[in-house]
Design a protein around this motif. Structure first.
Motif, short mmCIF file in Angstrom:
data_model
loop_
_atom_site.label_atom_id
_atom_site.label_comp_id
_atom_site.label_asym_id
_atom_site.label_seq_id
_atom_site.Cartn_x
_atom_site.Cartn_y
_atom_site.Cartn_z
N ASP A 59 31.22 56.00 41.41
CA ASP A 59 30.97 55.40 40.01
C ASP A 59 32.31 55.42 39.26
OD1 ASP A 59 28.16 55.11 40.34
OD2 ASP A 59 27.68 57.11 39.42
N ASP A 60 33.11 56.37 39.54
CA ASP A 60 34.49 56.28 38.78
C ASP A 60 35.23 55.18 39.34
OD1 ASP A 60 33.69 58.56 37.10
OD2 ASP A 60 34.91 60.05 38.23
N PHE A 61 35.08 55.11 40.83
CA PHE A 61 36.14 54.12 41.77
C PHE A 61 35.52 52.75 41.19
CE2 PHE A 61 38.09 53.04 45.77
CZ PHE A 61 39.32 53.21 45.35
N LYS A 62 34.11 52.53 41.03
CA LYS A 62 33.97 51.34 40.60
C LYS A 62 34.29 51.02 39.19
CE LYS A 62 29.58 51.33 43.30
NZ LYS A 62 28.19 51.12 43.31
N ILE A 63 34.43 51.87 38.10
CA ILE A 63 34.88 51.53 37.09
C ILE A 63 36.31 51.40 36.93
CG2 ILE A 63 35.54 52.73 34.78
CD1 ILE A 63 32.96 54.84 35.18
N LEU A 64 37.33 51.93 37.85
CA LEU A 64 38.46 51.56 38.08
C LEU A 64 38.72 50.40 38.62
CD1 LEU A 64 41.32 52.75 37.93
CD2 LEU A 64 41.05 53.44 40.24
N ALA A 65 37.73 49.99 39.52
CA ALA A 65 37.91 48.46 39.99
C ALA A 65 37.44 47.47 38.89
CB ALA A 65 36.68 48.17 41.29
N LYS A 66 36.61 47.55 38.09
CA LYS A 66 36.39 46.79 37.01
C LYS A 66 37.28 46.73 36.19
CE LYS A 66 32.91 45.44 33.60
NZ LYS A 66 31.42 45.37 33.57
N GLU A 67 38.12 47.77 35.77
CA GLU A 67 39.25 47.71 34.97
C GLU A 67 40.52 47.11 35.53
OE1 GLU A 67 40.53 51.54 33.75
OE2 GLU A 67 38.56 52.13 32.86
N LEU A 68 40.61 47.17 36.75
CA LEU A 68 41.75 46.28 37.53
C LEU A 68 41.51 44.79 37.46
CD1 LEU A 68 42.63 48.68 40.54
CD2 LEU A 68 44.16 48.27 38.26
N LYS A 69 40.24 44.44 37.69
CA LYS A 69 39.95 43.17 37.78
C LYS A 69 39.95 42.42 36.33
CE LYS A 69 35.82 43.64 39.69
NZ LYS A 69 34.52 43.22 40.23
N THR A 70 39.60 43.42 35.48
CA THR A 70 39.62 42.54 33.93
C THR A 70 41.22 42.54 33.51
OG1 THR A 70 39.06 44.72 33.04
CG2 THR A 70 37.14 43.10 33.37
N LEU A 72 43.91 42.14 35.29
CA LEU A 72 44.55 41.05 36.09
C LEU A 72 43.88 39.65 35.90
CD1 LEU A 72 45.52 43.17 39.24
CD2 LEU A 72 46.99 42.70 37.42
N SER A 73 42.62 39.83 35.41
CA SER A 73 41.94 38.58 35.26
C SER A 73 41.74 37.77 36.80
CB SER A 73 42.68 37.66 34.25
OG SER A 73 42.51 38.18 32.88
N VAL A 74 41.47 38.58 37.52
CA VAL A 74 41.19 38.08 38.91
C VAL A 74 39.72 38.41 39.44
CG1 VAL A 74 43.70 37.95 39.66
CG2 VAL A 74 42.24 39.97 40.33
N GLY A 75 39.34 37.89 40.73
CA GLY A 75 38.01 38.25 41.21
C GLY A 75 38.33 39.44 42.14
N GLY A 76 37.22 40.16 42.61
CA GLY A 76 37.42 41.04 43.59
C GLY A 76 35.86 41.77 43.83
N SER A 77 36.00 42.84 44.66
CA SER A 77 34.89 43.54 44.79
C SER A 77 35.00 45.06 45.20
CB SER A 77 33.87 42.66 46.11
OG SER A 77 34.70 43.02 47.24
N PHE A 78 34.09 45.84 45.22
CA PHE A 78 34.00 47.28 45.69
C PHE A 78 33.21 47.23 46.94
CE2 PHE A 78 32.26 51.32 45.70
CZ PHE A 78 33.56 52.12 45.76
N LYS A 79 33.43 47.48 47.91
CA LYS A 79 32.64 47.91 49.05
C LYS A 79 33.40 48.70 50.03
CE LYS A 79 32.85 43.33 51.08
NZ LYS A 79 32.30 42.38 51.78
N ASP A 80 32.63 49.69 50.83
CA ASP A 80 33.07 50.61 51.75
C ASP A 80 34.21 51.49 51.09
OD1 ASP A 80 31.34 49.46 53.54
OD2 ASP A 80 32.90 48.03 54.08
N ASP A 81 34.09 52.22 50.10
CA ASP A 81 34.93 52.84 49.30
C ASP A 81 36.38 52.18 49.08
OD1 ASP A 81 32.95 54.78 48.87
OD2 ASP A 81 33.33 55.84 50.50
N GLU A 82 36.40 50.99 48.99
CA GLU A 82 37.78 50.28 48.82
C GLU A 82 37.62 49.28 47.65
OE1 GLU A 82 39.53 50.02 53.21
OE2 GLU A 82 38.50 48.22 52.54
N ILE A 83 38.71 49.27 46.86
CA ILE A 83 38.65 48.21 45.99
C ILE A 83 39.41 47.02 46.69
CG2 ILE A 83 39.55 47.28 43.64
CD1 ILE A 83 39.26 50.28 42.67
N ILE A 84 38.68 45.85 46.64
CA ILE A 84 39.39 44.48 46.98
C ILE A 84 39.51 43.40 45.94
CG2 ILE A 84 39.12 42.68 48.70
CD1 ILE A 84 37.09 44.62 50.20
#
Length: 109
Positions: A59-70, A72-84
Protein backbone atom coordinates in the motif's frame (compact mmCIF):
# COMPACT_ATOMS: atom_id res chain seq x y z
CA UNK A 1 -18.51 22.85 28.99
CA UNK A 2 -17.33 21.37 25.71
CA UNK A 3 -16.12 17.88 24.99
CA UNK A 4 -12.42 18.68 25.52
CA UNK A 5 -13.10 20.01 29.03
CA UNK A 6 -15.17 16.94 29.90
CA UNK A 7 -12.38 14.65 28.73
CA UNK A 8 -9.84 16.60 30.80
CA UNK A 9 -12.03 16.11 33.87
CA UNK A 10 -12.38 12.38 33.23
CA UNK A 11 -8.73 11.76 32.30
CA UNK A 12 -6.54 14.38 34.01
CA UNK A 13 -3.26 12.50 33.36
CA UNK A 14 -3.81 12.15 29.60
CA UNK A 15 -1.65 14.34 27.36
CA UNK A 16 -3.50 15.35 24.19
CA UNK A 17 -1.38 15.52 21.03
CA UNK A 18 -2.61 17.53 18.09
CA UNK A 19 -2.59 15.69 14.77
CA UNK A 20 -1.08 18.74 13.08
CA UNK A 21 1.89 18.80 15.48
CA UNK A 22 3.09 15.36 14.38
CA UNK A 23 4.69 15.76 10.98
CA UNK A 24 6.54 13.08 9.07
CA UNK A 25 8.67 14.03 6.07
CA UNK A 26 8.00 10.73 4.35
CA UNK A 27 4.19 11.16 4.49
CA UNK A 28 3.82 7.90 6.39
CA UNK A 29 5.74 5.88 3.82
CA UNK A 30 8.16 3.33 5.26
CA UNK A 31 11.79 4.21 4.52
CA UNK A 32 14.22 1.41 3.77
CA UNK A 33 17.98 0.97 3.97
CA UNK A 34 18.49 -0.63 0.54
CA UNK A 35 18.30 1.67 -2.49
CA UNK A 36 15.38 1.68 -4.89
CA UNK A 37 16.33 0.62 -8.41
CA UNK A 38 15.40 3.10 -11.14
CA UNK A 39 15.80 1.68 -14.63
CA UNK A 40 14.81 2.53 -18.18
CA UNK A 41 13.31 0.04 -20.61
CA UNK A 42 11.52 0.06 -23.91
CA UNK A 43 8.43 -2.09 -23.96
CA UNK A 44 6.58 -2.44 -27.25
CA UNK A 45 8.74 0.36 -28.63
CA UNK A 46 7.73 2.89 -25.98
CA UNK A 47 10.05 4.22 -23.25
CA UNK A 48 9.22 3.38 -19.64
CA UNK A 49 10.85 4.13 -16.32
CA UNK A 50 10.63 1.31 -13.79
CA UNK A 51 11.16 1.65 -10.03
CA UNK A 52 11.70 -1.61 -8.16
CA UNK A 53 13.26 -2.91 -4.97
CA UNK A 54 10.85 -1.54 -2.35
CA UNK A 55 10.67 -3.85 0.67
CA UNK A 56 7.89 -2.13 2.60
CA UNK A 57 4.13 -2.59 2.43
CA UNK A 58 2.46 -2.76 -0.95
CA UNK A 59 0.00 0.00 0.00
CA UNK A 60 2.89 2.39 0.74
CA UNK A 61 4.43 1.62 -2.63
CA UNK A 62 1.09 2.31 -4.34
CA UNK A 63 0.88 5.66 -2.56
CA UNK A 64 4.39 6.48 -3.75
CA UNK A 65 3.42 5.50 -7.31
CA UNK A 66 0.42 7.83 -7.22
CA UNK A 67 2.52 10.70 -5.88
CA UNK A 68 5.09 10.24 -8.64
CA UNK A 69 2.46 10.08 -11.37
CA UNK A 70 0.68 13.21 -10.17
CA UNK A 71 3.92 15.14 -9.63
CA UNK A 72 5.19 14.34 -13.12
CA UNK A 73 1.70 14.52 -14.73
CA UNK A 74 2.25 11.24 -16.57
CA UNK A 75 0.56 7.88 -16.78
CA UNK A 76 1.77 4.72 -15.22
CA UNK A 77 0.82 1.70 -13.21
CA UNK A 78 1.80 -0.51 -10.32
CA UNK A 79 2.15 -4.25 -10.83
CA UNK A 80 4.43 -7.08 -9.75
CA UNK A 81 5.93 -4.86 -7.01
CA UNK A 82 7.18 -2.34 -9.59
CA UNK A 83 6.13 1.19 -10.41
CA UNK A 84 5.96 1.68 -14.16
CA UNK A 85 6.00 5.29 -15.37
CA UNK A 86 5.38 6.10 -19.03
CA UNK A 87 8.37 7.93 -20.52
CA UNK A 88 12.00 8.45 -19.61
CA UNK A 89 11.86 10.36 -16.31
CA UNK A 90 14.77 8.72 -14.48
CA UNK A 91 16.49 11.96 -13.48
CA UNK A 92 13.32 13.66 -12.24
CA UNK A 93 12.15 10.56 -10.38
CA UNK A 94 15.54 10.12 -8.75
CA UNK A 95 15.55 13.72 -7.48
CA UNK A 96 11.97 13.38 -6.17
CA UNK A 97 12.81 10.16 -4.34
CA UNK A 98 16.04 11.60 -2.92
CA UNK A 99 14.11 14.62 -1.63
CA UNK A 100 11.73 12.23 0.12
CA UNK A 101 14.70 10.52 1.78
CA UNK A 102 15.04 7.35 -0.28
CA UNK A 103 18.33 6.00 -1.57
CA UNK A 104 18.12 5.54 -5.33
CA UNK A 105 20.37 3.56 -7.63
CA UNK A 106 20.35 4.12 -11.39
CA UNK A 107 20.41 0.86 -13.35
CA UNK A 108 21.29 0.70 -17.01
CA UNK A 109 22.63 3.35 -19.38
Amino acid sequence: MDLQDQLKNLFPDHVHEEANDIKDDSDGIWMQDEPLLCKYEKRKGKPQTIIAGYTGATDDFKILAKELKTTLSVGGSFKDDEIIIQGDYRDKIMTILKDKGFKVKRVGG
